[in-house]
Design a protein around this motif. Structure first.
Motif, PDB file in Angstrom:
ATOM      1  N   GLN A   1      11.684  28.009  10.631  1.00 50.08           N
ATOM      2  CA  GLN A   1      10.873  28.663  11.770  1.00 50.08           C
ATOM      3  C   GLN A   1      10.380  27.612  12.682  1.00 50.08           C
ATOM      4  N   GLN A   2      10.617  26.606  12.578  1.00 49.24           N
ATOM      5  CA  GLN A   2      10.028  25.353  13.812  1.00 49.24           C
ATOM      6  C   GLN A   2      11.680  25.202  14.980  1.00 49.24           C
ATOM      7  N   ASN A   3      11.219  25.070  16.357  1.00 46.72           N
ATOM      8  CA  ASN A   3      11.670  24.875  17.191  1.00 46.72           C
ATOM      9  C   ASN A   3      11.849  23.258  17.327  1.00 46.72           C
ATOM     10  N   ARG A   4      13.488  23.163  17.085  1.00 46.67           N
ATOM     11  CA  ARG A   4      13.748  21.558  16.899  1.00 46.67           C
ATOM     12  C   ARG A   4      14.450  21.092  17.824  1.00 46.67           C
ATOM     13  N   ARG A   5      14.883  22.042  18.972  1.00 46.29           N
ATOM     14  CA  ARG A   5      15.948  22.077  20.339  1.00 46.29           C
ATOM     15  C   ARG A   5      15.525  21.429  21.052  1.00 46.29           C
ATOM     16  N   ILE A   6      16.084  19.716  21.094  1.00 50.08           N
ATOM     17  CA  ILE A   6      15.996  18.770  21.578  1.00 50.08           C
ATOM     18  C   ILE A   6      17.058  18.668  22.996  1.00 50.08           C
ATOM     19  N   LEU A   7      16.506  18.332  24.665  1.00 53.21           N
ATOM     20  CA  LEU A   7      17.164  18.094  25.417  1.00 53.21           C
ATOM     21  C   LEU A   7      17.342  16.740  26.104  1.00 53.21           C
ATOM     22  N   LEU A   8      18.037  16.145  26.255  1.00 54.40           N
ATOM     23  CA  LEU A   8      18.261  14.537  27.015  1.00 54.40           C
ATOM     24  C   LEU A   8      19.098  14.468  28.641  1.00 54.40           C
ATOM     25  N   VAL A   9      18.198  14.416  28.859  1.00 50.07           N
ATOM     26  CA  VAL A   9      19.526  14.227  30.276  1.00 50.07           C
ATOM     27  C   VAL A   9      18.253  12.595  31.163  1.00 50.07           C
ATOM     28  N   ASP A  10      19.970  11.892  30.647  1.00 48.52           N
ATOM     29  CA  ASP A  10      20.294  10.661  30.854  1.00 48.52           C
ATOM     30  C   ASP A  10      21.395  10.576  31.762  1.00 48.52           C
TER      31      ASP A  10
END
Length: 431
Positions: free
Chosen positions: A4-13
């Motif tokens: 159920q945990q949201n582990r979506r990460i966005l890297l902007v570099d």
């Protein structure tokens, strides 16, 4: 990991090497996952969920990052957090990118990563004006820093989501309760209006029934059998009881419907006046009366007099079988300094196990042949006290008298408070 945990990460570099470093730190390690699966198969157990893997997406410019955030929101799979570089030439810088990210998804947690900035940090913080969703870290940073930030901020995103869901549920519950309360209030008003109308309309036919039954009794005097006279007396008695019940209903409706006119009211004077009226009617009896001076309250004089009349009626009535009745009206201080008024008698009392019935409409704890009445007095008292923002309760034991306590807004008056006693006298009367 928790499904159920949201582990979506966005890297902007704009640096591909940074993306490679982040992926090494945050992506699930296949070798470790394979080892866990092999161990589970060997020992016949379910594989333990991994707490290491994050779903990491890459964007190399601010515009691309904003587009990914917008697509994720539209797909119902928002990012929990985003790492955003401060300098990404030739496109937007980190501040503008974060501003645009939050316009699309204000819940996303953001970490700004930079070696230096084109803005003073005070200006960056003032421009973004967010305290609970923004962190700033300086390059170069350790692997553990990135890992811990990812763990902490994704968990924080989940907690914020759960809090928002619970708040929405609470707000919905409050709206439902408010609507239900409004409906109940309207229903009560309609029921009270109906009871008032019915009671008012029944008053006339019952009065006519009582009057004509009395006339009939006179016409039949000496010319009717005992059975006929018995039937007639039952009709007359029932008409009287019906009239009393109607008057009680009208009194209760008035206590609920009448507009309050607030003013200082002297309970001491009202009590003495009522008790003086009782002494002038009914059979002779011996009674001691104690009324404390200075019992001032702030309320509607007519309704408060009605409440005191019901309380004192009960005190007189239920102490009528005593050879020496004792009635006391006074005040004491509650635990929090609140003024608590009381009416006490040494009458027959009642079992506190049935105290819940005291303030119910037409509820009685004694048989009518023992103590006559309609059973509407105390509910009228409760209604009046409640309309003044107070409360009423009782304390009693069988054959040991009863004390009724109530609170009302107090009103001070000049002069010392003292007790005034009426000594026991013979030939006192009560209803």
């Amino acid at each position: 990991m928790n499904p159920q945990q949201n582990r979506r990460i966005l890297l902007v570099d704009d640096m591909p090497s940074i993306h490679e470093d982040f992926r090494k730190i945050l992506a699930a390690r296949p070798a470790a996952r394979d080892l866990d699966d092999a161990e589970a198969a060997l020992f016949g157990q379910a594989a333990a969920p991994s707490g290491d893997g994050f779903e990491l997406d890459s964007a190399y410019q601010g515009q691309e990052g904003v587009a990914r955030v917008e697509a994720s929101v539209q797909a119902g799979r928002p990012y929990a957090m985003a790492f955003v570089d401060m300098r990404m030439p030739p496109g937007w810088d980190g501040v503008e990118t974060v501003e645009r990210l939050w316009r699309i998804d204000p819940r996303v947690q953001v970490v700004i990563c930079t070696a230096y900035s084109d803005y003073p940090w005070e200006e960056v913080l003032a421009r973004l004006d967010v305290q609970d969703r923004l962190l700033i870290v300086k390059k170069p940073f350790d692997m553990i820093e990135v890992s811990q930030l990812a763990r902490t901020l994704t968990a924080k995103w989940d907690l914020a989501r759960q809090a928002a869901l619970q708040m929405n549920s609470l707000e919905e519950a409050v709206r439902e309760l408010t609507a239900t309360e409004a409906a109940l209030r309207q229903s009560n008003k309609e029921l009270e209006a109906f009871a008032y109308a019915v009671s008012h309309d029944l008053r006339t036919p019952l009065s006519i029934m009582n009057a004509f039954s009395n006339l009939l009794a006179r016409e039949l005097d000496g010319h009717a059998s005992e059975t006929v006279l018995h039937y007639l007396s039952r009709i007359q008695a029932s008409a009287v009881v019906g009239s009393q019940l109607i008057e009680a209903l009208l009194s209760l409706a008035q206590a609920s419907r009448v507009e309050l006119h607030m003013e200082p009211v002297d309970l001491s004077a009202i009590s003495r006046q009522l008790l003086g009226e009782y002494r002038n009617v009914g059979p002779p009896r011996e009674a001691s009366i104690t009324v404390q001076d200075g019992l001032w309250v702030h309320g509607d004089r007519r309704l408060i007099r009605t409440a005191m009349q019901h309380l004192l009626d009960n005190a007189w009535k239920f102490s009528s079988l005593r050879s020496h009745a004792e009635i006391e009206v006074g005040r004491l201080d509650g635990a929090d300094g609140e003024a608590v008024f009381f009416v006490r008698d040494n009458g027959c009392g009642f079992d506190m196990a049935y105290a819940g019935k005291l303030f119910g409409t037409f509820q009685r704890l004694h048989a009518v042949h023992e103590f006559p009445g309609t059973g509407a007095g105390l509910v009228t008292v409760s209604r009046i006290v409640g309309r003044h923002g107070g409360r009423v309760w009782a304390d009693s034991r069988p054959d040991e008298g009863a004390t009724f306590y109530f609170t009302l807004p107090s009103a001070s008056r000049q002069g010392p408070t003292r007790e005034s006693h009426t000594e026991p006298q013979e030939n006192r009367s009560a209803p």
